[in-house]
Design a protein around this motif. Structure first.
Motif: not given
Length: 267
Positions: A114-138
């Motif tokens: 909510x504080x408006x990052x200019x850039x978001x960087x993560x691995x695939x599992x983190x980005x999938x989950x951040x977007x509301x999807x089901x990731x296999x991250x552990x």
């Protein structure tokens, strides 16, 4: 997507200005992240206390926030710093480490987004989950390929007005409209603790150099990592020797070599 500034051009500009980068990162990453930023040519500062993080963010060229070793007091410092960065026109980068693992982390990341990052960087599992999807991250490990996170990255970029970088075997960067892929690096990189966290700090160094061009800054940082990783791996015997060889390779990069060897393609 066509970048406006080549990675080599931005590397030279970053080294010429040696920007101060405010790095709120985890205990595991602090040392290597600081060394990576120094090797690349910028100036890191590891400041996280809630009493001073906001004030410090105002004087830094950019802010990076990594939630790896999260606590309530650290979260307050992160929030103070992010608010200050936005208020003072400084870009900031969010690394949502294992944000899906606990309720505390999920809530913290929602508040930081909510504080408006200019850039978001993560691995695939983190980005999938951040977007509301089901990731296999552990935990902090990614168990999903980058290509499966690309649509989530585009959606997040449009939702938050951020550049989103998914890092892995072939990195993916998007602003929600255009996108690039960056190839390179080495399979040894995930075997060295906190290199990904360090990359987030390096993204901040490039963002401080061109605060109005977060897409180009992100591509330049990822390309620098990819080329340095290939150079280090060519001489490394394993993850131990790779770690110090990577720092040497990053420090030894020059603008011409980076532009000649970076493998950046439109996606």
């Amino acid at each position: 997507m066509q970048i406006q500034n080549s990675p080599g051009k931005l590397l030279a500009a970053m080294r010429a200005s040696a920007p101060l980068v405010h790095c709120i990162t985890n205990y595991v990453a602090m040392n290597i992240a600081a060394n990576v930023v120094l090797a690349a040519g910028a100036s890191p500062a590891m400041v996280h206390a809630e009493e001073e993080a906001g004030e410090f963010a105002a004087i830094a060229g950019a802010l990076t926030i990594n939630i790896g070793t999260l606590s309530a007091n650290w979260l307050k410092g992160m929030q103070n710093a992010a608010r200050s960065a936005v208020a003072n026109g400084k870009p900031w980068v969010l690394d949502p480490v294992a944000h899906y693992a606990t309720g505390f982390r999920r809530q913290a990341v929602a508040q930081l987004l909510d504080l408006k990052p200019a850039i978001i960087r993560g691995n695939a599992s983190e980005i999938i989950a951040l977007g509301g999807g089901e990731s296999r991250g552990r935990g902090v490990d990614s168990r999903d390929p980058v290509e499966q996170a690309e649509e989530a990255a585009r959606s997040l970029a449009r939702q938050y007005g951020s550049v989103v970088a998914v890092t892995g075997a072939v990195d993916f960067v998007t602003d929600g409209t255009g996108a690039c892929r960056i190839a390179g690096g080495s399979p040894l990189m995930p075997q060295v603790t906190a290199l990904g966290c360090s990359l987030t700090c390096l993204v901040g160094a490039f963002a401080a150099t061109v605060p109005d061009e977060p897409f180009d800054a992100t591509v330049a940082a990822l390309a620098s990592f990819a080329v340095a990783g290939e150079k280090a791996a060519a001489r490394a015997d394993g993850p131990g020797s790779f770690g110090w060889r990577f720092l040497d390779a990053l420090a030894g990069l020059d603008a011409a070599a980076l532009d000649a060897e970076a493998r950046v393609t439109a996606a």
